[in-house]
Design a protein around this motif. Structure first.
Motif, PDB file in Angstrom:
ATOM      1  N   ARG A   2      -0.472  12.274  -4.022  1.00  0.00           N
ATOM      2  CA  ARG A   2      -0.472  10.804  -4.099  1.00  0.00           C
ATOM      3  C   ARG A   2      -1.929  10.095  -3.357  1.00  0.00           C
ATOM      4  O   ARG A   2      -2.086   9.383  -4.004  1.00  0.00           O
ATOM      5  N   LEU A   3      -2.459  10.672  -2.502  1.00  0.00           N
ATOM      6  CA  LEU A   3      -3.630  10.413  -1.856  1.00  0.00           C
ATOM      7  C   LEU A   3      -4.712  10.403  -2.876  1.00  0.00           C
ATOM      8  O   LEU A   3      -5.546   9.185  -2.979  1.00  0.00           O
ATOM      9  N   HIS A   4      -4.878  11.420  -3.553  1.00  0.00           N
ATOM     10  CA  HIS A   4      -5.843  11.611  -4.549  1.00  0.00           C
ATOM     11  C   HIS A   4      -5.709  10.649  -5.924  1.00  0.00           C
ATOM     12  O   HIS A   4      -6.673  10.603  -6.475  1.00  0.00           O
ATOM     13  N   THR A   5      -4.370  10.179  -6.049  1.00  0.00           N
ATOM     14  CA  THR A   5      -4.148   9.594  -7.445  1.00  0.00           C
ATOM     15  C   THR A   5      -3.934   8.026  -7.132  1.00  0.00           C
ATOM     16  O   THR A   5      -3.737   7.399  -8.166  1.00  0.00           O
ATOM     17  N   ILE A   6      -4.064   7.663  -5.649  1.00  0.00           N
ATOM     18  CA  ILE A   6      -3.580   6.056  -5.499  1.00  0.00           C
ATOM     19  C   ILE A   6      -4.481   5.280  -6.301  1.00  0.00           C
ATOM     20  O   ILE A   6      -4.145   4.166  -6.735  1.00  0.00           O
ATOM     21  N   ARG A   7      -5.802   5.560  -6.423  1.00  0.00           N
ATOM     22  CA  ARG A   7      -6.666   4.681  -7.034  1.00  0.00           C
ATOM     23  C   ARG A   7      -6.316   4.366  -8.758  1.00  0.00           C
ATOM     24  O   ARG A   7      -6.290   3.281  -9.297  1.00  0.00           O
ATOM     25  N   ALA A   8      -5.616   5.457  -9.325  1.00  0.00           N
ATOM     26  CA  ALA A   8      -5.054   5.409 -10.504  1.00  0.00           C
ATOM     27  C   ALA A   8      -3.433   5.172 -10.472  1.00  0.00           C
ATOM     28  O   ALA A   8      -2.798   5.867 -11.442  1.00  0.00           O
ATOM     29  N   TRP A   9      -2.748   4.649  -9.661  1.00  0.00           N
ATOM     30  CA  TRP A   9      -1.240   4.482  -9.366  1.00  0.00           C
ATOM     31  C   TRP A   9      -0.616   4.214 -10.636  1.00  0.00           C
ATOM     32  O   TRP A   9       0.448   4.711 -10.867  1.00  0.00           O
ATOM     33  N   ARG A  10      -1.198   3.485 -11.314  1.00  0.00           N
ATOM     34  CA  ARG A  10      -0.458   2.841 -12.664  1.00  0.00           C
ATOM     35  C   ARG A  10      -0.137   3.964 -13.581  1.00  0.00           C
ATOM     36  O   ARG A  10       0.722   3.922 -14.196  1.00  0.00           O
ATOM     37  N   GLU A  11      -0.976   4.869 -13.582  1.00  0.00           N
ATOM     38  CA  GLU A  11      -0.984   6.002 -14.479  1.00  0.00           C
ATOM     39  C   GLU A  11      -0.154   7.208 -14.140  1.00  0.00           C
ATOM     40  O   GLU A  11      -0.297   8.190 -14.765  1.00  0.00           O
ATOM     41  N   THR A  12       0.225   7.086 -13.070  1.00  0.00           N
ATOM     42  CA  THR A  12       1.026   8.378 -12.314  1.00  0.00           C
ATOM     43  C   THR A  12       2.312   8.079 -12.059  1.00  0.00           C
ATOM     44  O   THR A  12       2.868   6.747 -12.190  1.00  0.00           O
ATOM     45  N   PRO A  13       3.091   8.905 -12.229  1.00  0.00           N
ATOM     46  CA  PRO A  13       4.657   8.782 -11.846  1.00  0.00           C
ATOM     47  C   PRO A  13       4.992   9.453 -10.605  1.00  0.00           C
ATOM     48  O   PRO A  13       6.219   9.333 -10.031  1.00  0.00           O
ATOM     49  N   PHE A  14       4.190   9.201  -9.507  1.00  0.00           N
ATOM     50  CA  PHE A  14       4.375   9.447  -8.315  1.00  0.00           C
ATOM     51  C   PHE A  14       4.560   8.470  -7.207  1.00  0.00           C
ATOM     52  O   PHE A  14       4.836   8.636  -6.108  1.00  0.00           O
ATOM     53  N   PHE A  15       4.690   7.242  -7.657  1.00  0.00           N
ATOM     54  CA  PHE A  15       4.800   6.206  -6.794  1.00  0.00           C
ATOM     55  C   PHE A  15       6.235   5.358  -7.295  1.00  0.00           C
ATOM     56  O   PHE A  15       6.492   5.165  -8.226  1.00  0.00           O
TER      57      PHE A  15
END
Length: 126
Positions: free
Chosen positions: A44-57
């Motif tokens: 999550r820390l590594h992908t937060i910049r692209a949070w819209r494109e991830t299912p992690f949030f």
């Protein structure tokens, strides 16, 4: 902010994202360490910049990140406000706005005074 209506983990997540936007190395170091200390995942820390494109949030986290970005960029359309209000009460949204605003202030203070990046220990300022 420690006694506000929001979970501390959500405040830290938002502070991390705001600090990314503002490029505050000290705050990124601090918030990443605090987030990890409270169980945040590297993914999550590594992908937060692209949070819209991830299912992690979660939906609530997505709304908080939307709000954080809009307030940080001083651009809050009515549609953004309406969407975020679906996840947060009025009191929570006020607290979230204060968290975003205080992070923006600290980012600017750190830009002016250049604290030693890497020196922060988790929980140091609690």
């Amino acid at each position: 902010m420690a006694k506000c209506s929001l979970e501390q983990s959500l405040i830290e997540l938002v502070a991390f994202r705001v600090s990314q936007i503002n490029g505050c190395a000290f705050c990124l170091d601090m918030h990443s360490k605090d987030l990890r200390a409270h169980g945040e995942t590297e993914q999550r820390l590594h992908t937060i910049r692209a949070w819209r494109e991830t299912p992690f949030f979660s939906e609530k986290e997505r709304a908080a990140l939307t709000w954080a970005e809009a307030v940080t960029n001083c651009n809050v359309p009515d549609e953004t406000y309406a969407e975020v209000r679906k996840q947060f009460s009025e009191e929570e949204l006020v607290d979230l706005t204060l968290a975003v605003s205080s992070t923006n202030l600290w980012n600017r203070i750190n830009a002016a005074f250049h604290p030693l990046v890497g020196s922060y220990q988790p929980g140091q300022y609690k």
